[in-house]
Write a protein that holds these residues in place. Structure first.
Motif, mmCIF file in Angstrom:
data_model
loop_
_atom_site.group_PDB
_atom_site.id
_atom_site.type_symbol
_atom_site.label_atom_id
_atom_site.label_comp_id
_atom_site.label_asym_id
_atom_site.label_seq_id
_atom_site.Cartn_x
_atom_site.Cartn_y
_atom_site.Cartn_z
ATOM 1 N N VAL A 18 0.932 -1.172 0.004
ATOM 2 C CA VAL A 18 -0.006 0.140 0.092
ATOM 3 C C VAL A 18 0.902 1.207 -0.145
ATOM 4 O O VAL A 18 1.927 1.293 0.701
ATOM 5 C CB VAL A 18 -0.954 0.130 1.346
ATOM 6 C CG1 VAL A 18 -1.902 1.127 1.359
ATOM 7 C CG2 VAL A 18 -1.743 -1.154 1.441
ATOM 8 N N TYR A 49 -4.112 0.665 4.569
ATOM 9 C CA TYR A 49 -3.730 -0.568 4.872
ATOM 10 C C TYR A 49 -4.633 -1.664 5.186
ATOM 11 O O TYR A 49 -4.841 -2.877 5.124
ATOM 12 C CB TYR A 49 -2.490 -0.853 5.771
ATOM 13 C CG TYR A 49 -2.029 -2.016 6.369
ATOM 14 C CD1 TYR A 49 -1.767 -3.008 5.513
ATOM 15 C CD2 TYR A 49 -1.803 -1.930 7.619
ATOM 16 C CE1 TYR A 49 -1.387 -4.349 6.273
ATOM 17 C CE2 TYR A 49 -1.505 -3.227 8.197
ATOM 18 C CZ TYR A 49 -1.127 -4.459 7.592
ATOM 19 O OH TYR A 49 -0.914 -5.568 8.205
ATOM 20 N N ASP A 97 -7.251 -2.306 2.720
ATOM 21 C CA ASP A 97 -6.964 -3.218 1.887
ATOM 22 C C ASP A 97 -7.118 -4.666 2.179
ATOM 23 O O ASP A 97 -7.317 -5.703 1.665
ATOM 24 C CB ASP A 97 -5.514 -2.891 1.549
ATOM 25 C CG ASP A 97 -5.122 -3.973 0.193
ATOM 26 O OD1 ASP A 97 -5.559 -3.806 -0.848
ATOM 27 O OD2 ASP A 97 -3.965 -4.642 0.409
ATOM 28 N N ASN A 123 -0.288 -11.011 10.975
ATOM 29 C CA ASN A 123 0.289 -9.989 10.096
ATOM 30 C C ASN A 123 1.413 -9.486 10.041
ATOM 31 O O ASN A 123 2.040 -9.350 11.249
ATOM 32 C CB ASN A 123 -0.917 -8.560 10.303
ATOM 33 C CG ASN A 123 -2.476 -8.974 9.920
ATOM 34 O OD1 ASN A 123 -2.376 -8.720 8.406
ATOM 35 N ND2 ASN A 123 -3.188 -9.268 10.663
ATOM 36 N N ALA A 146 4.559 -6.334 8.514
ATOM 37 C CA ALA A 146 4.306 -5.315 7.861
ATOM 38 C C ALA A 146 5.727 -4.301 8.226
ATOM 39 O O ALA A 146 6.366 -4.699 8.962
ATOM 40 C CB ALA A 146 3.206 -4.248 8.240
ATOM 41 N N LEU A 175 3.938 0.800 2.400
ATOM 42 C CA LEU A 175 4.007 -0.632 3.361
ATOM 43 C C LEU A 175 4.081 -1.665 2.471
ATOM 44 O O LEU A 175 3.206 -1.924 1.449
ATOM 45 C CB LEU A 175 2.763 -0.577 4.037
ATOM 46 C CG LEU A 175 2.590 -1.777 4.924
ATOM 47 C CD1 LEU A 175 1.682 -1.308 6.311
ATOM 48 C CD2 LEU A 175 1.769 -2.982 4.314
#
Length: 135
Positions: free
Chosen positions: A51, A63, A66, A81, A83, A93
């Protein structure tokens, strides 16, 4: 990296913290998953996520939007997750999540991520975020 769900009128809020922006964003995303489902089983394929945003706060909301979109399209709950957040002329990101098939979990509807009461602040130990979800 940690998160906490907080009740908020008819919504659900996530307060999260991490040593880096990426860890903080991932903790908020894990909070998003917890707001949707009480407990996610192990397993599921990893999905990439990428993103771009004009600012850190906008990137965080994009984010999360998404993740909700990919979860809907792929019929998965985005958990586990990871990131990394960096700035190269714009905020970027790159990360991934583990998608648990929705057929394996009981989920609650989450309508949207909101700008209401959003905060993303630097602390002595890294960053903390507060995000409100419309349920």
């Amino acid at each position: 990296m940690s998160f906490e769900l907080r009740d908020h009128t008819a919504d659900v809020a996530v307060a999260a913290e991490g040593g880096t922006l990426g860890e903080t964003f991932a903790a908020v995303a894990d909070g998003l998953a917890a707001a949707i489902c009480d407990e996610a089983p192990e397993g599921g394929d990893r999905y990439p996520v990428g993103v771009h945003g004009e600012g850190r706060e906008a990137l965080l909301l994009d984010y999360l939007d998404d993740l909700i979109y990919q979860g809907d399209i792929e019929s998965v709950l985005p958990v586990g997750n990871e990131a990394e957040v960096f700035f190269r002329g714009e905020w970027i990101l790159r990360g991934s999540f583990r998608g648990v098939p929705l057929s394996r979990v009981d989920v609650r509807e989450l309508k949207a991520v909101t700008y209401s009461e959003l905060s993303l602040d630097r602390t002595d130990d890294g960053f903390e975020a507060y995000v409100l979800f419309d349920v």
